[in-house]
Design a protein around this motif. Sequence first.
Motif: not given
Length: 852
Positions: A165-170, A193-195, A217-220, A243-246
């Motif tokens: 719940p504390a995570d927020r993804a851009a 959350g969603l940024v 986090s953000f996805a790439a 973290y960063v995802t690819q």
Amino acid sequence: MTTQLDFARVPFAADLAGHGDRPAVISDNFTLTYRDLVRRVDALALRLGTQRRLVALAAANDVDSLVAYLAALVGGHPLILLPEDKPAALESLVAAYDPDVVLRSANGETVFEERRPGTRHELHPDLALLLSTSGSTGSPKLVRLSSANLQANAESIAEYLDIGPADRAATTLPVSYCYGLSVINSHLLRGAGLVLTDLSVVDPCFWELFRTGGATSFAAVPYTFELLERVGFADMDLPSLRYVTQAGGRLAPERVQSYAELGRRKGWELFVMYGQTEATARMAYLPPALAAEHPGAVGIPVPGGAFRIEPVDGLEDGELVYTGPNVMLGYAETPEDLGAGRTVHELRTGDLARKHPAGVYEVVGRRSRFVKIVGLRVDLGQVERILGDLGVEAASAGTDQGLVVAVEGSHDTQLLSKVLAQGIGLPRAALELHAVEHLPRLATGKVDYPAVLALSTPALSETAPAGAGADGSGTDRSGPDNVRRIFRDTLERTDIGDSDTFVSLGGDSLSYVATSVRLEQLLGHLPPNWHVTPVRDLEQRTDRKTGGTMRRFFAPVETSIVLRAVAIVLIVGTHVGLMKWPGMAHVLMAVAGYNFARFQLSGERRPRFRRQLTSVARVALPSMAFIGVAYLITDRYTLANVLLLNSIVGPEAVTTEWHFWFIEVLVYILLGMTALLAIPWAERAERRFPLLFPLALTGLALLARYDIVDPGVPHPSPTLWLFVLGWAVARTRTVVQRCAVSVLAILTVPGCFFGDTNRELTLVAGILLLTWLPTLPVPRGLQRLTVLLASASLYAYLVHWLVYPLLAATSPVLAVAASLAAGVSYWALCTRVMGLLSRSGWRPFRGRLKQP
């Protein structure tokens, strides 16, 4: 027809209310809790109705699109999801599938187009979502995904990423892209959350929002990492990043190792992932601990999934086959397919793979002729078919870096590349066409595809993918204009990347004039915000030139450019006595504020502060140099004029010493605005309230306008309010906002010139033109002259004070013409000098001169 009870719900969408008052959406100007989000979703779901209907959504990365997506899931309405910025794709799929409802996001609200009250379709109870396969946006072939597919994939991703719940993804990827959508689904599942933003990672505002929003986090995709290196990501302080995802294509192993090591040093992890739309998004991930040792691997199956390798005759490696609850129901190619159940039980990926002794899988090639470029899967056979339909025999080859196409015979490769780029949805920079006399063939008569690939330009810039032209445009443009050539010529920059914009490259209002006109000639039409549009998007724009009478005899030129050109002619003509048309200098003050808002307010605080100071220097130094010469050869001016201080220490009586008041006041205002926006709270307020901020400044400036506060400048009448009013004009986006600014001008201009009605009407007309008309038609024969005069307007204003007195008695017309010609000459001289200084590396002149 199906009813509401005939479908399976998507649990994560149906259970949003369980997350209560936790933040669901964080944007740059508001936060939306889950409770607020559910309220909006339920309202739209009620409007969609209880009978299941086929819905098409043109989605952007905004709250309205998110609400529409969730409302369709909650209401059980199968949804065709498309990108908002591809209207042609929407038209194609609406024609092919005839949806019952079409939803779009526009101007902060959802456009609801109900095409019929019920439905004409048979919709399978498991069907929840329809997505285009990678790279085939607009194709009638869609991936059919069930509610169970969406739920299972969200759960597996949330599990291996340990989303809480504390995570927020851009949101760095489009919501219409299965990878971007999986980020949203997995975070909503866990109450995270969603940024929410559509900003690029090269935009400093993105990183400011990332920090203030507490994104974790953000996805790439692979191309994202090129952009990250360009903006200095490695040196950024991002304390909340976890973290960063690819995904979206293969990332070079050395880059995987590099970013895994960077993450280890900075305290975040890199997750390399592998997937396809047909698997709802993800099939495998590489645990961060294995990234350094196995950087070329796609990893292990996601929770709930499994791989097997099926042998392929004649090949050492077999085809990777995936099974799991996230495998699609099947494909749809016609509306009748929407009623079908599961036709696919395992996913043949088309990738050749092997399993490493360590237990991770490695993809080593492709079984069929597909390549994946900038995250888009391209069917090389489809490329050839598109050109074949145009009567062009072609052969295509490529890698994950770019596409190379050989076309047989003499053809316009520039035109064909435009058609092809639009047809397959690739950036022009990833596409290279070569005209050859005959297609290369093997002894068997088959096309020699390695020879086609070998046609690729051997020396490519770092910013252009392999297979692009030397300028990154995708075609050989050594002769005619192209976007990058225009930017190189007008901005004197060679380091032009796909995501760069006119503003990010240091463009200002002088270079804007020449650049906009050349781009208009090249592209046929420019969007209102072209100066902040990435180069790759400008390169993909269709040439919209028409052969109508208006377009043959008139050229649209931006209103601010026309105003500058007309203003300098009228100012000089009025001073010479050829005509009487006062008030244009004050119009130029509003234009200066308009351009300040467009070119000087982007970027992070410190780089922007330096750029603003440099902009002031570009106005002040050439002016001081010329006034210094005038001081030495005449007795009309003082040292106060040379130092641009006459408006503060000069006489109150209007004398020749007041000739340069416009430049002095403009410099004062630019310095004042630069100092104000260097204050953190003021800078935050301007970003959060882009229109209200200049309107508030206008209100304060009106205190001086109405003599309530003495500005300390004896003459002329205070002009700060015109500058900030022009700033406000640049920030208007809607009709209501333009009306408000127009009313403000109409109410405040009268009386500012002590009853000079003509002057006041001129000022009001100039502001209204700037507010309501983005361009004005200029006779084609006068277009070049208009551009030249606008570019040289500051210099003509300076030099005409010395030129026209020599000729006014002989011929006022000659005096005006000579003054303007002298101004153009001084402009050309200054431009050349500044260009030499720029190339020599002197930082204050890395860009071009600023104009009023």
